[in-house]
Motif scaffolding. Structure first.
Motif, PDB file in Angstrom:
ATOM      1  N   MET A 113     -17.580  81.452  40.923  1.00 51.37           N
ATOM      2  CA  MET A 113     -17.513  82.806  40.675  1.00 51.37           C
ATOM      3  C   MET A 113     -17.821  82.821  39.243  1.00 51.37           C
ATOM      4  O   MET A 113     -17.840  81.988  38.181  1.00 51.37           O
ATOM      5  CB  MET A 113     -15.770  83.034  40.736  1.00 51.37           C
ATOM      6  N   ALA A 114     -18.569  84.050  39.158  1.00 55.45           N
ATOM      7  CA  ALA A 114     -19.084  84.260  37.823  1.00 55.45           C
ATOM      8  C   ALA A 114     -17.823  84.707  36.651  1.00 55.45           C
ATOM      9  O   ALA A 114     -16.957  85.091  37.018  1.00 55.45           O
ATOM     10  CB  ALA A 114     -20.166  85.551  37.773  1.00 55.45           C
ATOM     11  N   GLU A 115     -18.231  84.147  35.295  1.00 56.62           N
ATOM     12  CA  GLU A 115     -17.398  84.291  34.455  1.00 56.62           C
ATOM     13  C   GLU A 115     -17.249  85.831  34.165  1.00 56.62           C
ATOM     14  O   GLU A 115     -18.545  86.495  33.782  1.00 56.62           O
ATOM     15  CB  GLU A 115     -17.578  83.701  33.225  1.00 56.62           C
ATOM     16  N   VAL A 116     -16.087  86.504  33.878  1.00 55.91           N
ATOM     17  CA  VAL A 116     -16.158  88.001  33.534  1.00 55.91           C
ATOM     18  C   VAL A 116     -15.664  88.220  32.062  1.00 55.91           C
ATOM     19  O   VAL A 116     -14.608  87.568  31.681  1.00 55.91           O
ATOM     20  CB  VAL A 116     -15.427  88.821  34.537  1.00 55.91           C
ATOM     21  N   ASN A 117     -16.570  88.588  31.350  1.00 58.64           N
ATOM     22  CA  ASN A 117     -16.206  89.039  29.584  1.00 58.64           C
ATOM     23  C   ASN A 117     -15.540  90.324  29.755  1.00 58.64           C
ATOM     24  O   ASN A 117     -16.369  91.301  29.705  1.00 58.64           O
ATOM     25  CB  ASN A 117     -17.171  88.856  28.955  1.00 58.64           C
ATOM     26  N   PHE A 118     -14.132  90.509  29.871  1.00 53.38           N
ATOM     27  CA  PHE A 118     -13.647  91.931  29.936  1.00 53.38           C
ATOM     28  C   PHE A 118     -13.831  92.716  28.599  1.00 53.38           C
ATOM     29  O   PHE A 118     -14.213  93.714  28.689  1.00 53.38           O
ATOM     30  CB  PHE A 118     -12.082  91.762  30.160  1.00 53.38           C
ATOM     31  N   PRO A 119     -13.802  92.113  27.399  1.00 56.55           N
ATOM     32  CA  PRO A 119     -14.024  92.897  26.267  1.00 56.55           C
ATOM     33  C   PRO A 119     -15.360  93.629  26.076  1.00 56.55           C
ATOM     34  O   PRO A 119     -15.528  94.635  25.990  1.00 56.55           O
ATOM     35  CB  PRO A 119     -13.877  91.964  24.951  1.00 56.55           C
ATOM     36  N   ALA A 120     -16.295  92.784  26.595  1.00 54.97           N
ATOM     37  CA  ALA A 120     -17.727  93.067  26.714  1.00 54.97           C
ATOM     38  C   ALA A 120     -17.804  94.456  27.617  1.00 54.97           C
ATOM     39  O   ALA A 120     -18.347  95.355  27.517  1.00 54.97           O
ATOM     40  CB  ALA A 120     -18.737  92.085  27.113  1.00 54.97           C
ATOM     41  N   LEU A 121     -17.023  94.032  28.762  1.00 55.49           N
ATOM     42  CA  LEU A 121     -17.094  95.158  30.022  1.00 55.49           C
ATOM     43  C   LEU A 121     -16.660  96.462  29.511  1.00 55.49           C
ATOM     44  O   LEU A 121     -17.197  97.523  29.668  1.00 55.49           O
ATOM     45  CB  LEU A 121     -16.508  94.720  31.119  1.00 55.49           C
ATOM     46  N   GLU A 122     -15.544  96.485  28.662  1.00 54.60           N
ATOM     47  CA  GLU A 122     -14.746  97.476  28.170  1.00 54.60           C
ATOM     48  C   GLU A 122     -15.668  98.364  27.186  1.00 54.60           C
ATOM     49  O   GLU A 122     -15.969  99.440  27.188  1.00 54.60           O
ATOM     50  CB  GLU A 122     -13.358  97.221  27.433  1.00 54.60           C
ATOM     51  N   GLU A 123     -16.527  97.563  26.277  1.00 58.13           N
ATOM     52  CA  GLU A 123     -17.106  98.159  25.319  1.00 58.13           C
ATOM     53  C   GLU A 123     -18.381  98.780  25.781  1.00 58.13           C
ATOM     54  O   GLU A 123     -18.836  99.767  25.491  1.00 58.13           O
ATOM     55  CB  GLU A 123     -17.777  97.046  24.301  1.00 58.13           C
ATOM     56  N   LYS A 124     -19.053  98.251  27.013  1.00 56.68           N
ATOM     57  CA  LYS A 124     -20.129  98.817  27.676  1.00 56.68           C
ATOM     58  C   LYS A 124     -19.559 100.081  28.227  1.00 56.68           C
ATOM     59  O   LYS A 124     -20.261 101.270  27.873  1.00 56.68           O
ATOM     60  CB  LYS A 124     -20.515  97.939  28.797  1.00 56.68           C
ATOM     61  N   ILE A 125     -18.401 100.018  28.651  1.00 56.18           N
ATOM     62  CA  ILE A 125     -18.037 101.707  29.592  1.00 56.18           C
ATOM     63  C   ILE A 125     -17.623 102.481  28.312  1.00 56.18           C
ATOM     64  O   ILE A 125     -17.914 103.869  28.434  1.00 56.18           O
ATOM     65  CB  ILE A 125     -16.541 101.523  30.382  1.00 56.18           C
TER      66      ILE A 125
END
Ligand SMILES: [Zn+2]
Length: 432
Positions: A1-13
């Motif tokens: 499973m791919a690593e999910v970087n939540f902070p990066a995801l949040e910043e993108k949104i």
């Protein structure tokens, strides 16, 4: 499973929301939709935002987003709370002031100016946090509680409430510091509990009745606050609790009324002599409701407290068998339950203690002007009731008592006058 970087995801949104003005579009694109208006309960920007603010704001955000999803035009207005205790306390600390009186000496206007300056100290931190947690709110047009427009709006609202007859004056019993001259919040009270050992008093309240069964009889009650005794106007009993009339061990041919469930405790404390089952059975038993309405001799002579309803036994639902005698001495102005009972029974609301924590001028027995919680004053009260034949026994009692966290003075539960809004009368309309 791919690593999910939540902070990066949040910043993108977050970036997507900002670049595309998503929040303002949820309003501008719905000119015809029904409004759902949200005013944020305003934070205080003189302190750093904390994780608890994030939690509360999640709830606020969820409701607003839900309403947006349901098709409403959701207007979200930010606010800043620039009033009240958190601001004042910070400035008090900064200026080295310790009481209301010292603030007055320093100058209220000067003090207010310092408060005004301080309220924006952490505004930037708040704005950053608001943005980072994805909390949508219009921070460009906030309401600010110190601005005249806001204050005038509150006054206008109060006037409307007054016109509807919903504003009224009453008392509220607060934990109160007589030295600082201020009531304390439950949070502040929790900071100042200390274990203390002090003299509590078991007292005879001598009944006045032409009925032979109440001749030479007193109701036994208990108090940890002798200073409330001059304010006594009633005794509270549990109407369904069983009471028993037993011989008074310290007074010949005299009887004491005590709640039966409390007898064991009183035996253990050595307040009354143990009774055998057989003996106990031979004494009169009755429900508390039988006692309701009986009159007793006042402990102190306070003309302002003398009414037709005063110095009587009343039924109440807060009597327990965990301590005392099952009969609660009631001083209307010095306990929340006392106040509620007094209101229900129509008892006088008169203070025998000043806001400075001293007995009022003109109080009998040499008590006038004395500091009520002082051990010397308590000694005088004890000897007064002993002279009057109403002291049954002193009892050294250890318990937790609240002290002022600021100045270490013992707090008093004290009825303070204030204005109230009768929300109960409009509750039904609000919930529809
Ligand atoms: Zn204090």
């Amino acid at each position: 499973m791919a690593e999910v970087n939540f902070p990066a995801l949040e910043e993108k949104i977050l970036r997507f929301w900002q670049q595309n003005n998503i929040f303002s579009k949820t309003i501008s694109q719905r000119r015809r939709a029904t409004n759902f208006v949200f005013y944020e309960g305003p934070p205080t920007a003189n302190g750093h935002p904390g994780i608890h603010h994030v939690e509360a704001r999640c709830f606020k955000d969820i409701i607003c987003r839900y309403k947006t999803m349901r098709g409403f035009r959701v207007i979200r207005k930010a606010g800043w709370d620039t009033h009240g205790l958190p601001v004042e306390l910070q400035i008090e600390k900064q200026l080295g002031l310790n009481s209301k009186k010292e603030i007055e000496k320093y100058g209220i206007e000067k003090f207010n100016r310092e408060c005004r300056k301080s309220v924006w100290l952490y505004k930037k931190d708040w704005e950053n946090l608001t943005e980072r947690i994805g909390f949508w709110i219009d921070m460009k047009n906030p309401y600010i509680t110190y601005e005249p427009e806001y204050i005038e709006t509150v006054w206008w609202l109060l006037k409307k409430i007054w016109e509807k007859g919903l504003l009224y004056k009453d008392y509220k019993v607060l934990p109160y510091c007589p030295r600082c001259g201020t009531g304390l919040s439950s949070h502040e009270v929790a900071q100042g509990y200390k274990k203390v050992k002090e003299n509590s008093l078991y007292l005879r309240f001598n009944l006045i009745s032409s009925d032979p069964q109440w001749q030479n009889t007193a109701i036994l009650s208990w108090t940890t606050t002798p200073w409330t005794l001059p304010g006594n106007v009633a005794l509270a009993v549990g109407p369904e609790i069983e009471y028993v009339k037993v011989p008074d061990s310290a007074k010949e041919n005299y009887w004491l009324v005590i709640a039966k469930p409390n007898l064991n405790l009183l035996f253990q404390q050595g307040i009354i002599k143990p009774l055998s089952e057989e003996e106990l059975k031979s004494y009169p038993h009755f429900k508390g409701s039988i006692l309701a309405g009986l009159k007793y001799q006042p402990l102190f002579k306070v003309p302002e407290l003398e009414t037709e309803r005063s110095y009587q036994v009343y039924p109440a639902d807060f009597i327990t068998s965990e301590e005392g005698t099952g009969v609660v001495h009631t001083a209307v102005m010095y306990g929340e339950e006392d106040y509620q009972l007094g209101k229900k029974a129509g008892l006088p609301t008169f203070h025998t203690v000043t806001e400075e924590g001293r007995f009022i001028e003109g109080l009998e027995g040499g008590l006038a002007g004395l500091e009520v919680k002082h051990p010397e004053t308590e000694k005088i009260i004890t000897s007064l009731i002993e002279e009057r034949g109403t002291l049954f026994q002193e009892y050294l009692y250890e318990h937790d008592y609240p002290f002022c966290w600021r100045c270490k003075t013992a707090l008093l539960y004290y009825a303070k006058p204030g204005w109230f809004i009768a929300m109960r009368q409009v509750k039904k309309n609000l919930l529809i």
